[in-house]
Design an enzyme around this catalytic site. Structure first.
Site, PDB file in Angstrom:
ATOM      1  N   ARG A   1       2.804 -18.832   1.526  1.00  0.00           N
ATOM      2  CA  ARG A   1       3.668 -19.973   1.218  1.00  0.00           C
ATOM      3  C   ARG A   1       2.799 -21.103   0.668  1.00  0.00           C
ATOM      4  O   ARG A   1       1.757 -21.430   1.241  1.00  0.00           O
ATOM      5  CB  ARG A   1       4.349 -20.420   2.501  1.00  0.00           C
TER       6      ARG A   1
ATOM      7  N   ASN B   1       2.018 -27.260  -0.987  1.00  0.00           N
ATOM      8  CA  ASN B   1       2.236 -28.298  -1.994  1.00  0.00           C
ATOM      9  C   ASN B   1       1.687 -27.768  -3.319  1.00  0.00           C
ATOM     10  O   ASN B   1       0.470 -27.591  -3.451  1.00  0.00           O
ATOM     11  CB  ASN B   1       1.510 -29.590  -1.577  1.00  0.00           C
TER      12      ASN B   1
ATOM     13  N   GLY C   1     -10.974 -33.968   0.173  1.00  0.00           N
ATOM     14  CA  GLY C   1     -10.487 -34.091  -1.201  1.00  0.00           C
ATOM     15  C   GLY C   1      -9.446 -33.028  -1.504  1.00  0.00           C
ATOM     16  O   GLY C   1      -8.898 -32.960  -2.596  1.00  0.00           O
TER      17      GLY C   1
ATOM     18  N   GLY D   1      -5.102 -19.050   2.969  1.00  0.00           N
ATOM     19  CA  GLY D   1      -6.200 -19.860   2.441  1.00  0.00           C
ATOM     20  C   GLY D   1      -6.184 -19.899   0.928  1.00  0.00           C
ATOM     21  O   GLY D   1      -5.969 -18.895   0.265  1.00  0.00           O
TER      22      GLY D   1
ATOM     23  N   LYS E   1       1.187 -29.027  -6.106  1.00  0.00           N
ATOM     24  CA  LYS E   1       0.288 -29.919  -6.853  1.00  0.00           C
ATOM     25  C   LYS E   1      -1.131 -29.870  -6.278  1.00  0.00           C
ATOM     26  O   LYS E   1      -2.100 -29.683  -7.009  1.00  0.00           O
ATOM     27  CB  LYS E   1       0.838 -31.353  -6.803  1.00  0.00           C
TER      28      LYS E   1
ATOM     29  N   GLY F   1      -8.292 -22.741  -0.800  1.00  0.00           N
ATOM     30  CA  GLY F   1      -9.353 -23.603  -1.320  1.00  0.00           C
ATOM     31  C   GLY F   1     -10.454 -22.854  -2.050  1.00  0.00           C
ATOM     32  O   GLY F   1     -10.965 -23.311  -3.056  1.00  0.00           O
ATOM     33  N   GLU F   2     -10.837 -21.711  -1.520  1.00  0.00           N
ATOM     34  CA  GLU F   2     -11.971 -20.982  -2.100  1.00  0.00           C
ATOM     35  C   GLU F   2     -11.518 -19.804  -2.945  1.00  0.00           C
ATOM     36  O   GLU F   2     -12.340 -19.026  -3.421  1.00  0.00           O
ATOM     37  CB  GLU F   2     -12.859 -20.443  -0.975  1.00  0.00           C
TER      38      GLU F   2
HETATM   39 MO1  MOS Z   1     -16.285 -24.123   2.305  1.00  0.00          MO
HETATM   40  S1  MOS Z   1     -18.043 -23.019   2.339  1.00  0.00           S
HETATM   41  O1  MOS Z   1     -16.603 -25.313   3.425  1.00  0.00           O
HETATM   42  O2  MOS Z   1     -16.097 -24.511   0.676  1.00  0.00           O
END
Ligand code: MOS
Length: 739
Positions: free
Chosen positions: A624, A627, A468, A698, A629, A700-701
């Site tokens: 960098r 994207n 996602g 990174g 969005k 995402g987290e």
């Molecule tokens: Mo990560 S712990 O796969 O959000």
């Protein structure tokens, strides 16, 4: 003209149309000629002990039932946890193995029938009696005293720097506080789901899973099958957040059903199953000791973490990560202790360590700022490190101070009243909060194969996943930019264990790792194209570095050749190249993190203690931006989650049964639209060449780390009440508010 699909462009998700038209097949949706049989998980109702008697007669005779699997008739398996040298993602996850109950909700039977209703009804007819274990323990607090082997992410459980005890005792200002965070669930929208199909030789598993390669090994190990005979497919995933990193219970059960019956068996976890049969984040007790000089320089940082660990399943969350990496100090004491419990598996949940570590630590830092009589922003800026405080390594790049400064200006921090509880509007108390944001930046070995066909289209394959996050989209962009192709000429094929082995998705490493491998494959393809054109005399011997790749063409000197021309002339139907990435010295020798600063404004009702978050603002530095969005969507999600950790989320345990009581999305409180304020997100974009060949980091987290503390600190600033027991529900504030 810029390629609208180039890196850095806000390209819409390439898989968006498939998703909104229902054509993206999630694990449970794979269609067969005959509909698969449906398995229903029957759960144990005690936390620990053994099955004394199990009567499946009535269930087996129930309409539509094809089989009732229990430990009496399930196919052979490797005992749970073995071999234990292989790590948690590949260890055996045996189910229905013997009469032993590992935790409340542990599957004791799988009823397989023609319909869900028939399977579920038959499940209710199974008669079970138990012999419970007396010493069943269900939760962990400060009594946790086992030293885990290693923390998630590879950190050592204990870190000592300088002489903490002396530095703390000698400090002019000290703070010694204990914070607690509750058990929490990942609560992905798509429940954990699997269809397994066994034809007598090959086991094909459609499963919602973040890491495909390790899952093949785990299934092969658990079920005693040659890994070459196991294929795992996971092309679309409705959220994972760590709870789908490895195989989970319904996958093993579906496979046992398929092996037993030789027919496809589908098991979808009911929402209530998910809370016990998929991993959760364990509760934490975090004791934080800070020592500083009167002018607000930190001299000692102590962090002691106490958490549960599911018996037989080695996972320890590095909650001390924030304390070890954020601020300059002479002395650090950071320890992690766990307690083995008979609880559902505690495992990765979004940003293990930093997410709940920052919630406690950035709150304690705020407390210390007030104790030193300083503005919490100024206090943080006054304690910026010039090397990684824990490891002593130089930073690959460090942008925390700039994020704090830029965020403060954009948020309007200078207009804040210094005194907590001093600003109100009617019955609403108004507060501002700030927190630093920091998250590990990781690179994981990854491979890709690409094919450039004579029709000018490019296909890329990797056993990568898109949970996602937008993997399909950013990989399309990397290929588009590097090869000079439009997005509609590019096909990204993911989520199949037959494709080259990739990083998978997790730990914010997916885009960097799989993207760098693809970049490498595309660079190799450019070299191949040039060689091919040269061999056929289509171009001269101008330096390869002068070549440009645009609009499906190779341009060198005065020659412009379409890829199709080059391939047709050579007689090749296609060219294939491989790409890969490995973390190198830059990841061994430098401290690698992404950064941010987050700000919150809250209103607290004087009469009810209700907290309403009015504004959230974040400034983020993650190299960098591939994207803007999809990156923004990741950050939005983390900020929503941070608010949720601060104010709402709590798995409530019934200690008598080791069972979570609020096992659904009505009672496990998550924010809804009405709870969410305006969210303002800004990027400070500095490509970091030490991070990976793309210069990205990174993301995402990232924003879940710090968002909750910014809200908590705003609640304190509004009310003068410091709640150290998360979530900050209104009852915990109200009793301390003046009449
Ligand atoms: Mo990560 S712990 O796969 O959000």
């Amino acid at each position: 003209m810029t390629n609208p699909a180039a890196i850095g462009q806000p390209l819409d998700r390439v898989d968006g149309p498939l998703k909104v038209t229902g054509r993206a097949t999630y694990a449970a949706e794979h269609a067969f000629d005959q509909p698969p049989l449906i398995g229903w998980m029957v759960e144990a109702t005690i936390p620990a002990g053994r099955i004394k008697r199990l009567d499946t007669g009535a269930a087996e005779a129930s309409p539509g039932v094809a089989a009732v699997l229990t430990h009496h008739n399930a196919p052979a398996q490797t005992p749970f946890g073995e071999p234990d040298d292989k790590g948690r993602f590949t260890q055996s996850r045996a189910m229905l193995f013997d009469e032993h109950i590992r935790y409340h909700g542990f599957p004791v039977a799988l009823v397989i029938a023609d319909t869900l209703a028939n399977a579920r009804h038959a499940g209710a007819l199974i008669e079970i009696s138990y012999e419970p274990d007396e010493e069943a323990v269900t939760t962990a607090g400060e009594e946790a005293d086992e030293v885990p082997g290693e923390l998630d992410g590879g950190m050592e459980p204990d870190l000592f720097k300088g002489d903490f005890e002396h530095a703390y005792d000698d400090a002019e200002v000290t703070l010694d506080v204990t914070y607690t965070t509750p058990n929490q669930a990942a609560a992905a929208m798509e429940p954990h789901a699997t269809i397994a199909d066994f034809d007598g030789d090959q086991l094909v598993v459609y499963m919602s899973v973040q890491l495909i390669g390790p899952s093949v090994k785990a299934l092969a190990n658990t079920l005693k099958i040659d890994p070459d005979k196991v294929r795992v497919l996971s092309p679309y995933i409705g959220g994972g957040f760590g709870s789908k990193l490895g195989v989970h219970n319904e996958a093993i059960l579906a496979c046992l059903g398929a092996l037993h019956l030789g027919r496809p068996v589908k098991v979808v976890q009911h929402r209530r199953h998910v809370f016990h049969n998929a991993p959760h984040r364990g509760n934490s007790v975090q004791r934080i000791q800070l020592g500083a000089s009167r002018d607000g320089k930190l001299q000692a940082i102590g962090h002691e973490s106490f958490m549960p660990m599911a018996r037989g399943y080695e996972f320890a969350e590095p909650t001390g990560a924030s304390a070890r990496t954020t601020y300059r100090t002479d002395a650090i004491k950071s320890t992690h202790r766990v307690k083995s419990t008979d609880m559902p598996l505690a495992d990765s949940c979004r940003a293990p360590g930093h997410a709940i570590g920052s919630l406690a630590f950035e709150s304690a830092i705020d407390e210390m700022a007030y104790q030193c009589g300083q503005d919490p922003l100024a206090f943080r800026l006054g304690n910026m490190p010039d090397r990684d405080p824990g490891t002593g390594q130089p930073f690959a790049s460090h942008d925390l101070a700039e994020c704090l400064r830029e965020g403060a200006e954009k948020f309007g921090w200078p207009s804040r009243e210094p005194q907590p509880g001093s600003r109100s509007q009617g019955r609403q108390l108004i507060g501002y909060g700030v927190a630093s944001t920091i998250r590990l930046n990781i690179l994981v070995p990854s491979k890709t194969r690409i094919r450039l066909s004579a029709d000018g289209t490019l296909t890329a394959w990797a056993d990568m996943t898109d949970i996602g996050t937008g993997t399909y989209t950013i990989l399309t962009q990397i290929a588009a930019e590097t090869m000079g192709l439009s997005a509609d000429r590019i096909k990204i094929e993911l989520g199949d264990s037959r494709y080259p082995s990739s990083s998978g998705s997790g730990g914010s490493f997916g885009a960097a790792s799989s993207g760098s491998a693809l970049l490498n494959a595309c660079e190799n393809m450019r070299t191949r194209l040039l060689e091919s054109a040269r061999e056929q005399g289509l171009i001269g011997d101008e330096p390869a570095d002068d070549a440009r790749f645009e609009n499906g063409q190779l341009i060198l000197g005065d020659k412009t050749l379409s890829f199709t021309e080059v391939l047709n002339k050579s007689g090749a139907a296609y060219l294939e190249t491989d790409g890969e990435v490995e973390p190198g010295d830059d990841h061994d020798n430098y401290s690698q993190h992404s950064y941010g600063a987050q700000f919150a404004e809250v209103h607290v009702d004087r009469d009810t203690g209700e907290v309403r978050v009015q504004r959230l603002l974040g400034v983020f530095s993650a190299g960098r931006i591939l994207n803007p969005k999809t990156a923004r969507s990741q950050l939005l999600g983390g900020m929503v989650w941070g608010l949720s950790y601060a104010l709402l989320e709590e798995l409530m345990l019934d200690e008598r049964y080791g069972a979570f009581m609020n096992r659904d999305l009505a009672e496990y409180h998550l924010p809804v639209n009405r709870d969410m304020p305006t969210i303002d997100i800004h990027f400070r974009e500095h490509p970091d060449p030490r991070s990976n060949p793309l210069g990205s980091k990174g993301i995402g987290e990232l924003s879940i780390c710090g968002a909750g503390a910014a809200v908590a600190n705003a609640v304190y600033h509004a009310t003068g009440v410091r709640v150290r027991d998360f979530p900050i529900t209104l009852d915990k504030i109200l009793r301390h508010l003046p009449e």
